[in-house]
Design an enzyme around this catalytic site. Sequence first.
Site, mmCIF file in Angstrom:
data_model
loop_
_atom_site.group_PDB
_atom_site.id
_atom_site.type_symbol
_atom_site.label_atom_id
_atom_site.label_comp_id
_atom_site.label_asym_id
_atom_site.label_seq_id
_atom_site.Cartn_x
_atom_site.Cartn_y
_atom_site.Cartn_z
ATOM 1 N N LYS A 1 -9.278 13.800 -4.125
ATOM 2 C CA LYS A 1 -9.351 12.820 -3.044
ATOM 3 C C LYS A 1 -10.019 13.531 -1.879
ATOM 4 C CE LYS A 1 -6.254 10.317 -0.101
ATOM 5 N NZ LYS A 1 -5.202 9.324 -0.098
ATOM 6 N N ARG B 1 -6.560 14.433 12.186
ATOM 7 C CA ARG B 1 -5.676 15.523 12.625
ATOM 8 C C ARG B 1 -5.846 16.803 11.800
ATOM 9 N NH1 ARG B 1 0.022 14.498 9.747
ATOM 10 N NH2 ARG B 1 -0.767 13.605 7.839
ATOM 11 N N THR C 1 -5.910 16.573 -2.517
ATOM 12 C CA THR C 1 -6.715 16.261 -1.336
ATOM 13 C C THR C 1 -7.626 17.429 -0.981
ATOM 14 O OG1 THR C 1 -4.989 14.830 -0.495
ATOM 15 C CG2 THR C 1 -6.605 15.617 1.097
ATOM 16 N N LYS D 1 2.856 3.864 0.702
ATOM 17 C CA LYS D 1 3.493 5.121 1.115
ATOM 18 C C LYS D 1 4.849 4.773 1.700
ATOM 19 C CE LYS D 1 -0.796 7.533 2.236
ATOM 20 N NZ LYS D 1 -1.746 7.870 3.323
ATOM 21 N N GLU E 1 -11.191 4.770 0.389
ATOM 22 C CA GLU E 1 -9.935 4.436 1.047
ATOM 23 C C GLU E 1 -10.143 4.251 2.550
ATOM 24 O OE1 GLU E 1 -6.837 6.945 -0.407
ATOM 25 O OE2 GLU E 1 -5.578 6.636 1.345
ATOM 26 N N LYS F 1 -11.578 13.908 1.708
ATOM 27 C CA LYS F 1 -11.567 13.382 3.068
ATOM 28 C C LYS F 1 -12.968 13.515 3.639
ATOM 29 C CE LYS F 1 -7.006 12.834 3.470
ATOM 30 N NZ LYS F 1 -6.370 11.524 3.728
ATOM 31 N N CYS G 1 1.334 9.817 -0.180
ATOM 32 C CA CYS G 1 2.320 10.456 0.684
ATOM 33 C C CYS G 1 1.611 10.984 1.920
ATOM 34 C CB CYS G 1 3.035 11.588 -0.050
ATOM 35 S SG CYS G 1 1.946 12.889 -0.663
ATOM 36 N N ASP H 1 -5.213 1.553 3.170
ATOM 37 C CA ASP H 1 -4.119 2.495 3.405
ATOM 38 C C ASP H 1 -3.477 2.219 4.767
ATOM 39 O OD1 ASP H 1 -2.336 4.568 3.551
ATOM 40 O OD2 ASP H 1 -3.809 6.179 3.552
ATOM 41 N N ASP I 1 -1.271 9.751 -5.544
ATOM 42 C CA ASP I 1 -1.793 10.720 -4.575
ATOM 43 C C ASP I 1 -0.551 11.407 -3.995
ATOM 44 O OD1 ASP I 1 -3.221 12.088 -2.609
ATOM 45 O OD2 ASP I 1 -3.175 10.372 -1.239
ATOM 46 N N ASP J 1 -11.701 9.280 1.017
ATOM 47 C CA ASP J 1 -10.831 8.715 2.053
ATOM 48 C C ASP J 1 -11.469 8.910 3.421
ATOM 49 O OD1 ASP J 1 -8.827 7.721 3.610
ATOM 50 O OD2 ASP J 1 -7.240 9.029 2.849
#
Length: 372
Positions: free
Chosen positions: A165, A24, A140, A272, A223, A167, A300, A248, A325, A195
């Site tokens: 982290k 997203r 992130t 989370k 992740e 993505k 989160c 996750d 995180d 991730d």
Amino acid sequence: MKIKSVSIGYVSIPLVTPFKTALRTVDSVQDLIVCVEAENGEIGFGEAPPTAVITGDTKESIEAAIRFYIAPAVCGMDLDDPEAIFAAMEKCIAKNTSAKAAVDIALYDLLAKLNRKPLFRLLGEQSGSSVRTELETDLTISVNEIDEMVRDSISAVNQGFRILKVKVGKGGEKDVARIREIRQAVGPDVLIRVDANQGWTREEAVRTITMMEDAGLQIELVEQPVSCHDFKGLKYVTDACETPILADESVFSVEDAERIIEEHAADYLNIKLMKTGGIHNALRICDLADQNGIRCMAGCMLESKVSVSAAAHLTGARSCITMADLDGPSLCSIDPYEGGPIFEGAKIILPDSLYGIGISKVPADFEVVASC
Ligand code: MG
């Protein structure tokens, strides 16, 4: 002491830059805030973000779950018997973990305030765990074209973040190139976690992670490489790769955590609050992790300071949570709240002088949805 009322309101906070993952793109935090009031006028705050692609919870579904099910179920219940309140929340509606988390956080905030303690102290005493008041979070890096990701990574390091982290996208050479370029730009001392947000097939995952290992990119962990339902695929990747795998999206409930630990489907667990339905179930996952010597991350969604602060208190209270995180507030362009933990770049400081989560004012117009 009984619960006198439950109210809801909304906050809207623009992000510094749009947040992009394999699932997203989002440019502001639009979260529901819950306020639970005790008979003596003390109040607790909770928060839930709509993350339809992860939890299945939308703005409308979170509000409806609280308004029509959770708030009527808990209103009037006795705060001296919190276990009964959490049981009633579980029973009144299945799933809806974000809505439950918002109310659960507000209840823990309230319980700690009534005990005149910061939440991390209350949770630490309950578990006998030693507490930490200073935490370090990663930041992130959204998935984008490589040069933009490199720029974002350098900027993060310049802001004092020592853990990134990152993505990634669809697997293969391009994801390896993303990490290679970032590693080259930030040097060997920055910790890089990757991730994949379910973006890879199991074969792609093993191929991509192996390429990163062979290139000596020093990845701390990967992740959620595969689809959340693909427990076998998760185990396949965990067994095949040297790099530790963190579950996750595959771990929401206590039962999910049990299964992952039993089958050794992943090395670490990402807790989370929006997946567990709040602190109550998160504590049970921590108990399991403690019993089995499993390291956890506290993560989160795109959340602002109320619910991220709750996760920070949990992290400070439980030693199995070795990775944070909790960058939601760092991604927000403003902090509209009063009080709470201090989020200063990579550092999160839990103040000992503030009771509960520590947040004293929330800029939302609250509507009472249950009163008794
Ligand atoms: Mg993740």
